[in-house]
Scaffold this motif. Structure first.
Motif, mmCIF file in Angstrom:
data_model
loop_
_atom_site.group_PDB
_atom_site.id
_atom_site.type_symbol
_atom_site.label_atom_id
_atom_site.label_comp_id
_atom_site.label_asym_id
_atom_site.label_seq_id
_atom_site.Cartn_x
_atom_site.Cartn_y
_atom_site.Cartn_z
ATOM 1 N N UNK A 192 -70.590 78.803 -5.926
ATOM 2 C CA UNK A 192 -71.857 78.826 -5.184
ATOM 3 C C UNK A 192 -71.667 79.020 -3.675
ATOM 4 N N UNK A 193 -70.523 78.593 -3.152
ATOM 5 C CA UNK A 193 -70.276 78.733 -1.719
ATOM 6 C C UNK A 193 -69.752 80.120 -1.346
ATOM 7 N N UNK A 217 -61.149 73.774 -8.630
ATOM 8 C CA UNK A 217 -60.980 73.769 -7.180
ATOM 9 C C UNK A 217 -62.016 72.884 -6.489
ATOM 10 N N UNK A 218 -63.240 72.871 -7.002
ATOM 11 C CA UNK A 218 -64.327 72.134 -6.353
ATOM 12 C C UNK A 218 -64.887 70.986 -7.177
#
Length: 125
Positions: free
Chosen positions: A16-17, A94-95
């Motif tokens: 999303x980023x 990763x997030x």
């Protein structure tokens, strides 16, 4: 030596980023199907063990509970590395950790629900 075609394909994952990662694996390898079929039952077993442990140890939020969280995360990451290739878990998680919730489910289930339809499109060609 000539480069060998092993059926390896790159699948881009966009977060999303805007950050992106690549998973490289052969979705047409029969072993991929076998491991994918086993992944859900393995995850259910791992999460069941984790949830039972946390219920029994609700009052102990210290070192033992932290160790169990870390062990659970490592087990799930290892399953994803086994399926998608070594290092895939670094991209996938990763997030969000394997024990985080996204849209009312553990993140790995959410990831598979979002990612596998794209893999199926490539496999059907």
């Amino acid at each position: 030596m000539k480069a060998l075609d092993t059926g390896l394909l790159d699948f881009e994952i966009e977060f999303k980023n805007g950050d992106k990662g690549i998973l490289s694996f052969n979705p047409n390898d029969i072993m991929f199907y076998d491991e994918l079929a086993n992944l859900e039952s393995k995850m259910k077993e791992i999460y069941s063990e984790y949830e039972n442990f946390t219920k029994v140890n609700e009052s102990n939020v210290g070192e033992i509970t932290s160790k169990m969280r870390n062990e659970t995360c490592e087990k799930i990451k290892n399953e994803f590395d086994s399926l998608f290739g070594v290092g895939a878990s670094a991209v996938i998680f990763k997030y969000s950790s394997p024990i985080s919730f996204v849209r009312e489910t553990y993140y790995p289930y959410y990831f598979l629900n979002e990612f596998l339809p794209d893999v199926a499109k490539v496999m059907s060609k």
